[in-house]
Design a protein around this motif. Structure first.
Motif, PDB file in Angstrom:
ATOM      1  N   GLY A 247      21.583  -4.425 -20.684  1.00  0.00           N
ATOM      2  CA  GLY A 247      20.285  -3.757 -20.656  1.00  0.00           C
ATOM      3  C   GLY A 247      19.916  -3.042 -21.934  1.00  0.00           C
ATOM      4  O   GLY A 247      19.143  -2.096 -21.914  1.00  0.00           O
ATOM      5  N   LYS A 248      20.433  -3.507 -23.060  1.00  0.00           N
ATOM      6  CA  LYS A 248      20.079  -2.891 -24.343  1.00  0.00           C
ATOM      7  C   LYS A 248      18.617  -3.189 -24.675  1.00  0.00           C
ATOM      8  O   LYS A 248      17.850  -2.281 -24.995  1.00  0.00           O
ATOM      9  CB  LYS A 248      20.990  -3.418 -25.449  1.00  0.00           C
ATOM     10  CG  LYS A 248      22.458  -3.206 -25.170  1.00  0.00           C
ATOM     11  CD  LYS A 248      23.342  -3.731 -26.268  1.00  0.00           C
ATOM     12  CE  LYS A 248      23.265  -5.228 -26.443  1.00  0.00           C
ATOM     13  NZ  LYS A 248      23.775  -5.993 -25.294  1.00  0.00           N
ATOM     14  N   SER A 249      18.253  -4.462 -24.568  1.00  0.00           N
ATOM     15  CA  SER A 249      16.863  -4.819 -24.865  1.00  0.00           C
ATOM     16  C   SER A 249      15.919  -4.160 -23.870  1.00  0.00           C
ATOM     17  O   SER A 249      14.834  -3.702 -24.241  1.00  0.00           O
ATOM     18  CB  SER A 249      16.677  -6.333 -24.823  1.00  0.00           C
ATOM     19  OG  SER A 249      17.492  -6.957 -25.779  1.00  0.00           O
TER      20      SER A 249
ATOM     21  N   GLU B 176      18.868  -6.241 -32.555  1.00  0.00           N
ATOM     22  CA  GLU B 176      19.775  -7.158 -33.254  1.00  0.00           C
ATOM     23  C   GLU B 176      19.182  -7.662 -34.568  1.00  0.00           C
ATOM     24  O   GLU B 176      18.957  -8.858 -34.737  1.00  0.00           O
ATOM     25  CB  GLU B 176      20.132  -8.332 -32.333  1.00  0.00           C
ATOM     26  CG  GLU B 176      20.691  -7.805 -31.022  1.00  0.00           C
ATOM     27  CD  GLU B 176      21.552  -8.809 -30.310  1.00  0.00           C
ATOM     28  OE1 GLU B 176      21.928  -9.814 -30.929  1.00  0.00           O
ATOM     29  OE2 GLU B 176      21.864  -8.568 -29.135  1.00  0.00           O
TER      30      GLU B 176
ATOM     31  N   GLN C  29      18.592  -6.133  -8.679  1.00  0.00           N
ATOM     32  CA  GLN C  29      19.521  -5.877  -9.775  1.00  0.00           C
ATOM     33  C   GLN C  29      19.184  -4.568 -10.495  1.00  0.00           C
ATOM     34  O   GLN C  29      18.141  -4.444 -11.128  1.00  0.00           O
ATOM     35  CB  GLN C  29      19.451  -7.051 -10.765  1.00  0.00           C
ATOM     36  CG  GLN C  29      20.405  -6.890 -11.924  1.00  0.00           C
ATOM     37  CD  GLN C  29      20.030  -7.813 -13.072  1.00  0.00           C
ATOM     38  OE1 GLN C  29      19.020  -8.515 -13.031  1.00  0.00           O
ATOM     39  NE2 GLN C  29      20.845  -7.813 -14.108  1.00  0.00           N
TER      40      GLN C  29
ATOM     41  N   PHE D 114      15.344  -4.668 -11.561  1.00  0.00           N
ATOM     42  CA  PHE D 114      14.579  -5.906 -11.389  1.00  0.00           C
ATOM     43  C   PHE D 114      15.000  -6.498 -10.058  1.00  0.00           C
ATOM     44  O   PHE D 114      16.120  -6.988  -9.938  1.00  0.00           O
ATOM     45  CB  PHE D 114      14.859  -6.900 -12.509  1.00  0.00           C
ATOM     46  CG  PHE D 114      14.436  -6.388 -13.864  1.00  0.00           C
ATOM     47  CD1 PHE D 114      13.098  -6.338 -14.209  1.00  0.00           C
ATOM     48  CD2 PHE D 114      15.379  -5.967 -14.781  1.00  0.00           C
ATOM     49  CE1 PHE D 114      12.706  -5.870 -15.447  1.00  0.00           C
ATOM     50  CE2 PHE D 114      14.993  -5.500 -16.024  1.00  0.00           C
ATOM     51  CZ  PHE D 114      13.658  -5.451 -16.362  1.00  0.00           C
TER      52      PHE D 114
ATOM     53  N   HIS E 142      25.208  -6.023 -32.482  1.00  0.00           N
ATOM     54  CA  HIS E 142      26.585  -6.420 -32.206  1.00  0.00           C
ATOM     55  C   HIS E 142      27.349  -6.556 -33.510  1.00  0.00           C
ATOM     56  O   HIS E 142      28.483  -6.994 -33.512  1.00  0.00           O
ATOM     57  CB  HIS E 142      26.622  -7.768 -31.483  1.00  0.00           C
ATOM     58  CG  HIS E 142      26.113  -7.701 -30.084  1.00  0.00           C
ATOM     59  ND1 HIS E 142      26.695  -6.907 -29.141  1.00  0.00           N
ATOM     60  CD2 HIS E 142      25.089  -8.322 -29.475  1.00  0.00           C
ATOM     61  CE1 HIS E 142      26.047  -7.038 -27.997  1.00  0.00           C
ATOM     62  NE2 HIS E 142      25.059  -7.883 -28.180  1.00  0.00           N
TER      63      HIS E 142
ATOM     64  N   GLN F 141      13.886  -8.995 -30.643  1.00  0.00           N
ATOM     65  CA  GLN F 141      15.104  -9.788 -30.800  1.00  0.00           C
ATOM     66  C   GLN F 141      14.799 -11.148 -31.434  1.00  0.00           C
ATOM     67  O   GLN F 141      15.555 -11.650 -32.227  1.00  0.00           O
ATOM     68  CB  GLN F 141      15.790  -9.963 -29.441  1.00  0.00           C
ATOM     69  CG  GLN F 141      17.216 -10.473 -29.532  1.00  0.00           C
ATOM     70  CD  GLN F 141      18.015 -10.192 -28.269  1.00  0.00           C
ATOM     71  OE1 GLN F 141      17.518  -9.673 -27.277  1.00  0.00           O
ATOM     72  NE2 GLN F 141      19.282 -10.539 -28.302  1.00  0.00           N
TER      73      GLN F 141
ATOM     74  N   GLY G 138      27.846  -4.964 -23.764  1.00  0.00           N
ATOM     75  CA  GLY G 138      27.992  -6.390 -23.514  1.00  0.00           C
ATOM     76  C   GLY G 138      26.641  -7.054 -23.286  1.00  0.00           C
ATOM     77  O   GLY G 138      25.643  -6.376 -23.057  1.00  0.00           O
ATOM     78  N   SER G 139      26.644  -8.384 -23.334  1.00  0.00           N
ATOM     79  CA  SER G 139      25.400  -9.102 -23.080  1.00  0.00           C
ATOM     80  C   SER G 139      24.914  -8.814 -21.669  1.00  0.00           C
ATOM     81  O   SER G 139      25.702  -8.834 -20.724  1.00  0.00           O
ATOM     82  CB  SER G 139      25.615 -10.606 -23.231  1.00  0.00           C
ATOM     83  OG  SER G 139      25.323 -10.995 -24.535  1.00  0.00           O
ATOM     84  N   GLY G 140      23.629  -8.531 -21.546  1.00  0.00           N
ATOM     85  CA  GLY G 140      23.065  -8.302 -20.230  1.00  0.00           C
ATOM     86  C   GLY G 140      23.276  -6.903 -19.690  1.00  0.00           C
ATOM     87  O   GLY G 140      22.983  -6.631 -18.533  1.00  0.00           O
TER      88      GLY G 140
END
Ligand SMILES: Nc1ncnc2c1ncn2[C@@H]1O[C@H](COP(=O)(O)OP(=O)(O)OP(=O)(O)O)[C@@H](O)[C@H]1O
Ligand SMILES: [Mg+2]
Lengths: 382, 268
Positions: free
Chosen positions: B57-59, B182, B32, B29, B215, B103, B53-55
């Motif tokens: 890129g799982k979603s 999640e 990034q 993106f 998680h 999510q 971890g959060s962010g």
């Protein structure tokens, strides 16, 4: 069971009548895709009476919750006709699935039916009628609150949110200049043309100036501007506030000690309050230019003559009578738009409905107020 | 997958059919980079837990596989078909065979829960309205919602209830793969455990393949056959829970040896 051997196997159902118990054997893929055929087969199932029945799933290739539901439905139907029924699931995983589905089987009464039918419709009509009063009360309440906050803000201008105010002045005001000017210019042309063709019959061409000036300055300029602004900005206010409402941004604001009226409604209302008179004035000028052009082309009334007649015959109070209405229209458009936005609840569709409502209601109220002003001014003899 | 503890991949790969095969995936993106040369296999009939971890890129990974996000580069095969290059018609056929739980539920806000569940059935199956209603009601109860919830609009439900309703909709077509983002976040522990049981049962009796971002360490313990850890822009390591405990990457170690992980293991 030849049917179960083909691939992909359609669901199948066959009954074997044994000496002391009947066996209904399911085969193939007992899944939602083949459910319709299987349901018909299950409905036709007429096992021999008086014997216990086994529903045998051991030859089934795949079982999903819809399939398990069907088997349980069949079991319930057969049991209701007095037979004793047992299910032979074949393997433990299926047994567990059937168990789960059996536990989830809805009880008929508790279930959700649709919200439809004549009674529901009648209920809707009734609620609508009662709603009119509630709507009026709610709008007046919101109007009062906004005016109170607006006054407080104007008395203490340093408390106003300038960035938001300028943003909305830009959005609702400056950005509307071209469309308002163009529309009024065209309306001026239409008035000039229609007026000329009628007045020519009496040889009173020159009165076209009075016709154009008075109708534009007193009524049409500001009215048409308000209608455009209601369509452009009233809808934008409702949609943006409504979307914020849905995403709980308004609730978040409240918990942060920000008052949504101060943050959202006051800047929008004030922006329109400032910009609508300006837009109305631009509309008047553009309309006069359009009308003057038409008078010149069509009737040979030169621009110089047009301006002279304008000064002589059209008093400045006509302009004032028109412009006096602008702040009222501005408040109505902004308040109705914001109020409808605040009324958005739950669904995305509600944003659309409220936005439509905002525009329709704002235009309606603008015209009602305009009519009231007309009567008032003619009674006063202005 | 250079440089990662790769030995753990090897075991099941040979015999089992990969229903999802991701190769060399790149997602970016602006400046990034979220995924760089990401490889992942999901085997038929398994429950794969994705952690990270959060962010990390799982979603985004989930959205990319189901076609909501077009990757910069890479190849994605689902049911043996290259989903990035197939025609719209073939794509729709593939879409019928998976279900997605987002999510935040992503229910249609202008439809009731029941209508939400019926929507995909109406689109893809030829069922009578009565049958659809019956199956819809069954799904409502299956995911642990009370029967009356079916007639409510999403805005009238609690966050956890919305999640369950989202799962009910994801299961409406009895899919072969379910993607869960999640699923147990926001559920009470009893509800979460029941949810795990349901997924496990469906998986065992339907041969359901489950791609689950989670998680929830209890879920990972209870139902995941394999765990894939997303870190450093790729799938750092995959393997069973036991394998995870012996990985010495600092984040993975912290994740599976932290106080919460120990508590979850204690229950077994
Ligand atoms: N549409 C987008 N535009 C720009 N950046 C995005 C977009 N979607 C995701 N990202 C970025 O990609 C990264 C990964 O996001 P993603 O939502 O996949 O995280 P996640 O691993 O699911 O985290 P969490 O556990 O918090 O849900 C984030 O840094 C996010 O900012
Ligand atoms: Mg996420």
């Amino acid at each position: 069971m030849a049917a179960t051997l083909t691939s992909p196997a359609p669901p199948a159902l066959a009954v074997e009548d044994g000496p002391d118990r009947a066996v209904a054997r399911f085969g193939g893929r007992l899944v939602v895709a083949g459910l319709v055929a299987l349901e018909a087969a299950a409905a036709d199932l007429r096992p021999p009476a008086g014997k216990p029945i086994t529903l045998d799933l051991s030859e089934v290739e795949a079982l999903d919750t819809a399939g398990a539901w069907l088997v349980l439905q069949l079991k319930a139907r057969l049991e209701a006709s007095g037979a004793s029924v047992e299910i032979a699931p074949g393997d433990p995983a299926r047994a567990a699935l059937i168990e789960t589905v059996a536990r989830a089987l809805p009880d008929a009464e508790e279930d959700a039916g649709g919200r439809r039918g004549f009674v529901a419709w009648l209920e809707g009509v009734g609620a609508g009628v009662v709603g009119v009063k509630d709507t009026a009360v709610s709008l007046l309440g919101f109007l009062g609150l906004t005016l109170a906050r607006l006054t407080a803000g104007i008395l203490r201008p340093w408390t106003l949110r300038k960035a938001a105010l300028f943003h909305h002045m830009q959005e609702a005001g400056f950005n509307a200049f071209p469309i308002v000017a163009l529309m009024s210019f065209l309306i001026g042309i239409v008035l000039g043309f229609q007026g000329a063709s009628q007045l020519q019959q009496f040889g009173a061409e020159v009165f076209v100036v009075n016709l154009i000036a008075i109708s534009l300055l007193r009524e049409l300029g500001i009215l048409l501007t308000s209608i455009i602004v209601a369509g452009r900005s009233g809808s934008a206010f409702a949609a943006s506030i409504g979307s914020m409402k849905i995403r709980e941004e308004i609730d978040a604001m409240r918990t942060l000690g920000l008052d949504p009226i101060d943050v959202l409604v006051v800047p929008r209302t004030l922006a329109l309050l400032i910009m609508l008179p300006v837009l109305g004035f631009i509309s008047n000028m553009a309309g006069l230019i359009g009308g003057g052009l038409m008078a010149w082309v069509d009737l040979g009334v030169s621009p110089g003559m047009f301006v002279t007649r304008l000064y002589e015959t059209t008093g400045v109070w006509h302009l004032i009578v028109g412009m006096v209405k602008a702040p009222f229209f501005a408040v109505v458009i902004a308040v109705v738009g914001c109020w409808q936005g605040m009324l958005v609840g739950g669904s995305a569709e509600s944003v659309g409905q409220r936005t439509t409502q905002a525009v329709v209601m704002a235009i309606f109220l603008v015209i009602v107020i305009d009519a009231v002003f007309s009567i008032f001014f003619s009674e006063m003899g202005v | 997958m250079d440089g990662s503890p790769d030995a753990l991949h090897a075991a099941p790969a040979a015999e089992r059919e990969a229903v999802i095969k991701v190769r060399g995936l790149v997602n970016q993106f602006g400046p990034q980079v979220v995924h760089e040369n990401l490889d992942l296999d999901v085997y038929r009939g398994e429950v794969l837990g994705i952690v990270g971890g959060s962010g990390t890129g799982k979603s985004v990974l989930l959205r990319t596989i189901v076609g909501l996000n077009r990757p910069r580069a890479g190849k994605i095969e689902v049911f043996g078909q290259d989903v990035l290059s197939i025609s719209d018609k073939e794509r729709r056929e593939v879409e019928k065979r998976w279900g997605v739980l987002f999510q935040d539920g992503a229910l249609f806000s202008s439809l009731t829960v029941l209508e939400n569940i019926e929507a995909p059935m109406r689109e893809h199956l030829k069922l009578s309205p009565a049958l659809m209603r019956a199956l819809g009601n069954l799904k409502v109860r299956l995911v642990g919602l009370p029967g009356f919830a079916g007639s409510k609009y999403p805005s009238e439900l609690s966050g956890g209830m919305r999640k369950r309703a989202g799962l009910a909709r994801a299961l409406a077509l009895e899919p072969e793969i379910v993607f869960l983002d999640e699923p147990t976040a926001g559920l009470d522990p009893i509800g979460a455990a029941a949810f795990d049981d349901l997924i496990k049962q469906l998986q065992e009796s339907l041969g359901l393949t489950v791609f689950m971002v989670t998680h929830d360490l209890d879920s990972l313990h209870a139902i995941c056959d394999r765990i894939a850890v997303l870190a450093e822009k790729k799938v750092l390591v995959t393997g069973s829970m036991k394998d995870m405990l012996s990985v010495d990457h600092p984040w993975v170690h912290e994740y599976f040896h932290g106080p919460r992980a120990r508590a979850a293991q204690g229950q077994d």
